[in-house]
Scaffold this motif. Structure first.
Motif, PDB file in Angstrom:
ATOM      1  N   ALA A 167      72.783  26.916  28.486  1.00  0.00           N
ATOM      2  CA  ALA A 167      71.489  27.532  28.229  1.00  0.00           C
ATOM      3  C   ALA A 167      70.510  26.473  27.744  1.00  0.00           C
ATOM      4  CB  ALA A 167      71.619  28.650  27.198  1.00  0.00           C
ATOM      5  N   HIS A 168      69.257  26.880  27.570  1.00  0.00           N
ATOM      6  CA  HIS A 168      68.199  25.968  27.144  1.00  0.00           C
ATOM      7  C   HIS A 168      68.591  25.233  25.865  1.00  0.00           C
ATOM      8  CE1 HIS A 168      64.128  24.469  27.277  1.00  0.00           C
ATOM      9  NE2 HIS A 168      63.952  24.779  26.006  1.00  0.00           N
ATOM     10  N   ASN A 169      68.351  23.930  25.833  1.00  0.00           N
ATOM     11  CA  ASN A 169      68.626  23.038  24.699  1.00  0.00           C
ATOM     12  C   ASN A 169      70.099  22.659  24.559  1.00  0.00           C
ATOM     13  OD1 ASN A 169      65.957  22.815  23.933  1.00  0.00           O
ATOM     14  ND2 ASN A 169      66.053  24.543  22.525  1.00  0.00           N
ATOM     15  N   THR A 170      70.948  23.064  25.508  1.00  0.00           N
ATOM     16  CA  THR A 170      72.336  22.607  25.496  1.00  0.00           C
ATOM     17  C   THR A 170      72.385  21.126  25.868  1.00  0.00           C
ATOM     18  OG1 THR A 170      73.084  24.788  26.209  1.00  0.00           O
ATOM     19  CG2 THR A 170      74.637  22.976  26.465  1.00  0.00           C
ATOM     20  N   THR A 171      73.261  20.360  25.221  1.00  0.00           N
ATOM     21  CA  THR A 171      73.462  18.949  25.574  1.00  0.00           C
ATOM     22  C   THR A 171      74.956  18.686  25.681  1.00  0.00           C
ATOM     23  OG1 THR A 171      73.442  18.271  23.242  1.00  0.00           O
ATOM     24  CG2 THR A 171      71.352  18.177  24.423  1.00  0.00           C
ATOM     25  N   SER A 172      75.398  18.162  26.809  1.00  0.00           N
ATOM     26  CA  SER A 172      76.829  17.904  27.002  1.00  0.00           C
ATOM     27  C   SER A 172      77.063  17.260  28.361  1.00  0.00           C
ATOM     28  CB  SER A 172      77.634  19.210  26.926  1.00  0.00           C
ATOM     29  OG  SER A 172      77.305  20.053  28.015  1.00  0.00           O
ATOM     30  N   TRP A 173      78.317  16.847  28.582  1.00  0.00           N
ATOM     31  CA  TRP A 173      78.696  16.357  29.908  1.00  0.00           C
ATOM     32  C   TRP A 173      78.602  17.476  30.933  1.00  0.00           C
ATOM     33  CZ3 TRP A 173      78.157  11.627  30.624  1.00  0.00           C
ATOM     34  CH2 TRP A 173      78.664  10.630  29.791  1.00  0.00           C
ATOM     35  N   ASP A 174      78.841  18.727  30.517  1.00  0.00           N
ATOM     36  CA  ASP A 174      78.723  19.847  31.449  1.00  0.00           C
ATOM     37  C   ASP A 174      77.305  19.938  32.004  1.00  0.00           C
ATOM     38  OD1 ASP A 174      81.378  20.611  31.066  1.00  0.00           O
ATOM     39  OD2 ASP A 174      80.877  21.882  29.361  1.00  0.00           O
ATOM     40  N   VAL A 175      76.317  19.658  31.154  1.00  0.00           N
ATOM     41  CA  VAL A 175      74.927  19.684  31.609  1.00  0.00           C
ATOM     42  C   VAL A 175      74.687  18.556  32.611  1.00  0.00           C
ATOM     43  CG1 VAL A 175      72.504  19.494  30.921  1.00  0.00           C
ATOM     44  CG2 VAL A 175      74.116  20.743  29.469  1.00  0.00           C
ATOM     45  N   VAL A 176      75.228  17.376  32.328  1.00  0.00           N
ATOM     46  CA  VAL A 176      75.097  16.258  33.275  1.00  0.00           C
ATOM     47  C   VAL A 176      75.680  16.666  34.631  1.00  0.00           C
ATOM     48  CG1 VAL A 176      75.711  13.862  33.759  1.00  0.00           C
ATOM     49  CG2 VAL A 176      75.212  14.552  31.409  1.00  0.00           C
ATOM     50  N   GLU A 177      76.846  17.284  34.598  1.00  0.00           N
ATOM     51  CA  GLU A 177      77.483  17.740  35.838  1.00  0.00           C
ATOM     52  C   GLU A 177      76.580  18.705  36.594  1.00  0.00           C
ATOM     53  OE1 GLU A 177      80.987  18.187  38.469  1.00  0.00           O
ATOM     54  OE2 GLU A 177      80.386  16.705  36.960  1.00  0.00           O
ATOM     55  N   ALA A 178      76.015  19.682  35.872  1.00  0.00           N
ATOM     56  CA  ALA A 178      75.141  20.668  36.512  1.00  0.00           C
ATOM     57  C   ALA A 178      73.895  20.000  37.097  1.00  0.00           C
ATOM     58  CB  ALA A 178      74.750  21.752  35.507  1.00  0.00           C
ATOM     59  N   GLN A 179      73.326  19.047  36.367  1.00  0.00           N
ATOM     60  CA  GLN A 179      72.130  18.352  36.863  1.00  0.00           C
ATOM     61  C   GLN A 179      72.438  17.578  38.146  1.00  0.00           C
ATOM     62  OE1 GLN A 179      71.285  16.193  33.230  1.00  0.00           O
ATOM     63  NE2 GLN A 179      69.608  17.577  32.679  1.00  0.00           N
ATOM     64  N   CYS A 180      73.586  16.928  38.190  1.00  0.00           N
ATOM     65  CA  CYS A 180      73.978  16.200  39.403  1.00  0.00           C
ATOM     66  C   CYS A 180      74.133  17.156  40.584  1.00  0.00           C
ATOM     67  CB  CYS A 180      75.294  15.452  39.169  1.00  0.00           C
ATOM     68  SG  CYS A 180      75.158  13.975  38.132  1.00  0.00           S
ATOM     69  N   LEU A 181      74.789  18.292  40.337  1.00  0.00           N
ATOM     70  CA  LEU A 181      75.028  19.241  41.422  1.00  0.00           C
ATOM     71  C   LEU A 181      73.735  19.916  41.866  1.00  0.00           C
ATOM     72  CD1 LEU A 181      78.381  20.859  40.212  1.00  0.00           C
ATOM     73  CD2 LEU A 181      78.041  18.983  41.832  1.00  0.00           C
ATOM     74  N   LEU A 182      72.820  20.139  40.928  1.00  0.00           N
ATOM     75  CA  LEU A 182      71.509  20.675  41.300  1.00  0.00           C
ATOM     76  C   LEU A 182      70.775  19.702  42.220  1.00  0.00           C
ATOM     77  CD1 LEU A 182      70.371  22.121  37.857  1.00  0.00           C
ATOM     78  CD2 LEU A 182      70.574  23.452  39.974  1.00  0.00           C
ATOM     79  N   ARG A 183      70.809  18.436  41.840  1.00  0.00           N
ATOM     80  CA  ARG A 183      70.138  17.408  42.665  1.00  0.00           C
ATOM     81  C   ARG A 183      70.801  17.330  44.036  1.00  0.00           C
ATOM     82  NH1 ARG A 183      68.861  11.679  40.007  1.00  0.00           N
ATOM     83  NH2 ARG A 183      67.295  13.033  39.028  1.00  0.00           N
ATOM     84  N   GLU A 184      72.118  17.397  44.073  1.00  0.00           N
ATOM     85  CA  GLU A 184      72.844  17.348  45.339  1.00  0.00           C
ATOM     86  C   GLU A 184      72.478  18.536  46.227  1.00  0.00           C
ATOM     87  OE1 GLU A 184      75.684  16.069  48.241  1.00  0.00           O
ATOM     88  OE2 GLU A 184      74.579  15.071  46.639  1.00  0.00           O
ATOM     89  N   ALA A 185      72.210  19.693  45.593  1.00  0.00           N
ATOM     90  CA  ALA A 185      71.868  20.903  46.347  1.00  0.00           C
ATOM     91  C   ALA A 185      70.397  20.946  46.756  1.00  0.00           C
ATOM     92  CB  ALA A 185      72.212  22.143  45.525  1.00  0.00           C
ATOM     93  N   GLY A 186      69.613  19.947  46.324  1.00  0.00           N
ATOM     94  CA  GLY A 186      68.215  19.890  46.709  1.00  0.00           C
ATOM     95  C   GLY A 186      67.257  20.519  45.712  1.00  0.00           C
ATOM     96  N   PHE A 187      67.722  20.729  44.470  1.00  0.00           N
ATOM     97  CA  PHE A 187      66.878  21.302  43.429  1.00  0.00           C
ATOM     98  C   PHE A 187      66.776  20.283  42.295  1.00  0.00           C
ATOM     99  CE2 PHE A 187      68.868  24.697  45.771  1.00  0.00           C
ATOM    100  CZ  PHE A 187      67.818  25.561  46.026  1.00  0.00           C
ATOM    101  N   ASP A 188      65.676  19.542  42.270  1.00  0.00           N
ATOM    102  CA  ASP A 188      65.521  18.414  41.352  1.00  0.00           C
ATOM    103  C   ASP A 188      65.419  18.894  39.900  1.00  0.00           C
ATOM    104  OD1 ASP A 188      65.104  15.998  40.181  1.00  0.00           O
ATOM    105  OD2 ASP A 188      63.080  15.699  40.982  1.00  0.00           O
ATOM    106  N   PRO A 189      66.375  18.491  39.036  1.00  0.00           N
ATOM    107  CA  PRO A 189      66.331  18.889  37.631  1.00  0.00           C
ATOM    108  C   PRO A 189      65.597  17.882  36.753  1.00  0.00           C
ATOM    109  CG  PRO A 189      68.399  17.810  38.046  1.00  0.00           C
ATOM    110  CD  PRO A 189      67.631  17.774  39.350  1.00  0.00           C
ATOM    111  N   GLY A 190      65.029  16.845  37.391  1.00  0.00           N
ATOM    112  CA  GLY A 190      64.435  15.770  36.604  1.00  0.00           C
ATOM    113  C   GLY A 190      65.494  14.755  36.237  1.00  0.00           C
ATOM    114  N   ALA A 191      65.397  14.201  35.049  1.00  0.00           N
ATOM    115  CA  ALA A 191      66.354  13.178  34.613  1.00  0.00           C
ATOM    116  C   ALA A 191      67.750  13.764  34.474  1.00  0.00           C
ATOM    117  CB  ALA A 191      65.904  12.577  33.283  1.00  0.00           C
ATOM    118  N   VAL A 192      68.748  13.011  34.904  1.00  0.00           N
ATOM    119  CA  VAL A 192      70.145  13.398  34.712  1.00  0.00           C
ATOM    120  C   VAL A 192      70.586  12.812  33.380  1.00  0.00           C
ATOM    121  CG1 VAL A 192      72.479  13.300  35.649  1.00  0.00           C
ATOM    122  CG2 VAL A 192      70.520  13.433  37.196  1.00  0.00           C
ATOM    123  N   ASP A 193      70.217  13.494  32.304  1.00  0.00           N
ATOM    124  CA  ASP A 193      70.440  12.970  30.962  1.00  0.00           C
ATOM    125  C   ASP A 193      71.317  13.852  30.089  1.00  0.00           C
ATOM    126  OD1 ASP A 193      68.748  15.105  30.658  1.00  0.00           O
ATOM    127  OD2 ASP A 193      67.094  13.969  29.772  1.00  0.00           O
ATOM    128  N   GLY A 194      71.792  14.978  30.619  1.00  0.00           N
ATOM    129  CA  GLY A 194      72.647  15.858  29.832  1.00  0.00           C
ATOM    130  C   GLY A 194      71.900  16.784  28.911  1.00  0.00           C
TER     131      GLY A 194
END
Length: 271
Positions: free
Chosen positions: A209-236
């Motif tokens: 959820a909003h304001n979560t920080t973790s490796w899980d967030v990094v994973e989700a950001q990478c997969l979002l980018r891979e799916a064509g939905f830019d999450p911005g910085a992949v910073d977790g």
């Protein structure tokens, strides 16, 4: 107290307080049992049992509720551990009483107890509302948090790097998650059993959820980018850009666009 079924008389004081607190969190969030089932890894029937006092929820279930309802899980998880300790002590007393009722004589003593001339007696549970036991709960909560970290940690967190091989699901990092203003993590897209992974986490159910920080967030950001939905910085950091990317993905794939990464969204991201 939020309306609900009467609590079972067999509940300990800590367990009853936990149920009341969980009901309060659910009531304030406006979430229904169906919504809880959809947003967490636990079924509607499980939440019914937890909120009616028939089953003690796991620490992970308490954390999941706080994640989707926006509450601090530490005091609730600590209270849950007190309730679990009470239940274990009650079970031990019942087994002892059953043993003695059968006329089997005194309980057998272990070698350690027999060698101790003055065994320390078991103390009773500390009475009073859980918030009055706050100092003890803070200590217990800290222990729970550490224990919880061990449960969900990858092999590299359980010991030295040389002691355990690196998991393919965490091949893109080699240490605990650390946030930095200019930090950006690599995405190592790979396939395992027909599922897509980015090398930071193997989770399929963790709720983000909003304001979560973790490796899980990094994973989700990478997969979002891979799916064509830019999450911005992949910073977790699960910030506004990541949340908007999640909502766009959810809207396009026909799942509820609540901006939370739960089991349904992970299923889409993993492919």
């Amino acid at each position: 107290m939020p309306r609900g079924r009467e609590l079972p008389e067999s509940l300990s004081e800590a367990a009853a307080e936990l149920v009341v607190e969980l009901r309060t969190v659910k009531s304030r969030s406006g979430l229904t049992l169906v919504a809880l089932e959809r947003k967490t890894a636990y079924s509607k029937s499980s939440w019914e049992r937890y909120l009616n006092g028939r089953t003690l929820p796991s620490a992970d279930a308490v954390r999941a509720l706080c994640t989707v309802a926006g509450c601090d899980p530490v005091p609730l998880v600590a209270l849950r551990e007190v309730a679990a300790a009470d239940a274990a002590a009650r079970k031990e007393r019942e087994e002892r009483d059953d043993y003695l009722a059968q006329g089997a004589g005194p309980l057998p003593r272990t070698a350690d107890v027999a060698d101790d001339p003055e065994p320390v007696p078991r103390t009773a549970s500390v009475p009073g509302p859980w918030w009055r036991r706050w100092p003890a709960l803070v200590v217990l909560g800290a222990g729970v948090a550490v224990a919880g970290g061990v449960v969900v940690a990858e092999p590299w967190q359980a010991g030295s790097k040389a002691a355990a091989p690196q998991s393919p699901f965490t091949s893109a990092h080699d240490g605990p998650y650390v946030w930095g203003r200019e930090t950006s993590y690599p995405c190592r897209i790979q396939q395992h059993s027909g599922r897509t992974y980015a090398g930071h986490s193997g989770t399929h159910q963790t709720v983000l959820a909003h304001n979560t920080t973790s490796w899980d967030v990094v994973e989700a950001q990478c997969l979002l980018r891979e799916a064509g939905f830019d999450p911005g910085a992949v910073d977790g950091v699960y910030g506004p850009n990541t949340e908007q990317a999640v909502k766009r993905l959810q809207a396009k794939t026909g799942i509820e666009d609540d901006g939370l990464v739960g089991p349904d969204t992970w299923k889409v991201l993993r492919g």
